[in-house]
Design an enzyme around this catalytic site. Sequence first.
Site, PDB file in Angstrom:
ATOM      1  N   ALA A   1     -62.689  24.019 -66.350  1.00 27.08           N
ATOM      2  CA  ALA A   1     -63.370  25.237 -66.798  1.00 27.08           C
ATOM      3  C   ALA A   1     -64.276  25.829 -65.728  1.00 27.08           C
ATOM      4  CB  ALA A   1     -64.184  24.928 -68.054  1.00 27.08           C
TER       5      ALA A   1
ATOM      6  N   ASP B   1     -56.079  17.658 -69.451  1.00 23.48           N
ATOM      7  CA  ASP B   1     -56.770  16.944 -68.375  1.00 23.48           C
ATOM      8  C   ASP B   1     -57.275  15.571 -68.787  1.00 23.48           C
ATOM      9  OD1 ASP B   1     -58.803  17.995 -69.992  1.00 23.48           O
ATOM     10  OD2 ASP B   1     -59.610  19.301 -68.427  1.00 23.48           O
ATOM     11  N   THR B   2     -57.692  15.432 -70.041  1.00 24.93           N
ATOM     12  CA  THR B   2     -58.177  14.119 -70.471  1.00 24.93           C
ATOM     13  C   THR B   2     -57.043  13.101 -70.529  1.00 24.93           C
ATOM     14  OG1 THR B   2     -59.811  15.275 -71.827  1.00 24.93           O
ATOM     15  CG2 THR B   2     -59.616  12.906 -72.158  1.00 24.93           C
TER      16      THR B   2
ATOM     17  N   THR C   1     -67.283  18.200 -67.681  1.00 23.96           N
ATOM     18  CA  THR C   1     -67.878  19.264 -68.487  1.00 23.96           C
ATOM     19  C   THR C   1     -68.035  18.782 -69.920  1.00 23.96           C
ATOM     20  OG1 THR C   1     -66.886  20.959 -67.079  1.00 23.96           O
ATOM     21  CG2 THR C   1     -67.592  21.643 -69.273  1.00 23.96           C
TER      22      THR C   1
END
Length: 466
Positions: free
Chosen positions: A11, A237-238, A259
């Site tokens: 992000a 992404d995780t 983030t």
Amino acid sequence: MKYWVAIDIGASGGRHILGYLKDGKIITEEVYRFPNSLIEKDGRLCWDVDEIFSHILRGLARCKEIGKIPTSIGIDTWGVDFILLDKERKRIGDVVGYRDSRTKGMDEEVYSIIPENELYKRTGIQKQIFNTIYQLMAVKKTSLKSLENAERLLMIPEYFNYMLTGKYLSEYTNATTTQLINCETGDWDEEIIDKLGLPKKIFGRLHMPGTLVGELTKEVQERVGFNAKVVLVGSHDTASAVMAVPTKKEGAVYISSGTWSLMGTEITKADNSDESRLMNFTNEGGYDRRFRYLKNIMGLWMIQSVRKEIASDMDFGEICEKASKAEISSLVDCNDIRFLAPKSMTEEIKKSCLESGQKVPEGIAETASVIYNSLAECYIRALREIEERRGEEYKGEIYVVGGGSKAEYLNELLAKKSGHIVKAGPTEATAIGNLLALMIADGAVAGLFEARKMIKNSFEINTYLP
């Protein structure tokens, strides 16, 4: 030498990380980095996907410039956000981001059709007001023609894969963040889709990480100077970050710290019980059809925001150091929605402390100390809830991966407050997990556990004692 490139987009920025194998170790090299942020457009918070794609091409061209051409390319981004394409494969409308307010009240709209407990039972996904299901309800309520004209829904990384190859494939791990995947079947839940009045045709067949998307189009080849394969990775992404948790132990507890802070463990069968729902756990899809049983915690977004507002001249290491010396015991609930997208994070933290009768922090040191201590408390609470749901006391290390693994004060607090050894690193876990999926797909690494064993020998892992 054989190279792979992970394009990891978050992000606040993106990066191209080249990877290769040498003497049994994974070697990584950052070749390109670029900024990213939501922009306000016509009253909405949107992603500039054209700008992001231009950076994707520049980063790939940089690989050619340095003479390290990748065999294959993988892209991961955040979850939940999507793009609608029409019959001519053109984008419909702006790409609205998850922090936009358009989903306000959309949870009640969804629950009037499908009760919240039934939705969780079917999907195993925690309620977050920005999940794709609520975004789609907002589109249906405010721009029905967009849905009627849509031929395909692509999650953000799938769209960039399409722009590179001209082909679009839907990827499993990111699809689970839509809250439209049945956790028992591992496929789109057509009953939910029907009830909500969403067009079935926009949801493509799901594919697992490791699936070939295609080769670069001729136009892209001309712009970057080479041809390569594009392969699906854990495009959420995780999912990629969790692949890079450096442990062989089943059921290890991890925090993917960036983030957002995602704290959880891997399980092979979803826990979609009502008790799990009430604790606000989620069962996101992981590599090899594992489930990432975790909680979303607001994470370093709070520190990033405060730094931007009152300490832009300091790096995060300096902020950590100052926070460790501050004498303030005030805490806030990091999961409170008030911290999702406030006009001023600093002022919101002050208001929260004032409302709860605690000392109001002043300056970056005290404000950061409140955030770090509050995050540590959230982590401990989540750990106890994981233990409760798994029915056993957790006795192993806690693994912290991602950019937040560099937050030494936070790692020290976590070790001290939890009584557990904390293993922090690798920092670029998401990009490394992305690379691992490419290497496994290419047959260069045998599988997930072999890959995790290599991580321990390839990257710096710092230890924090209780």
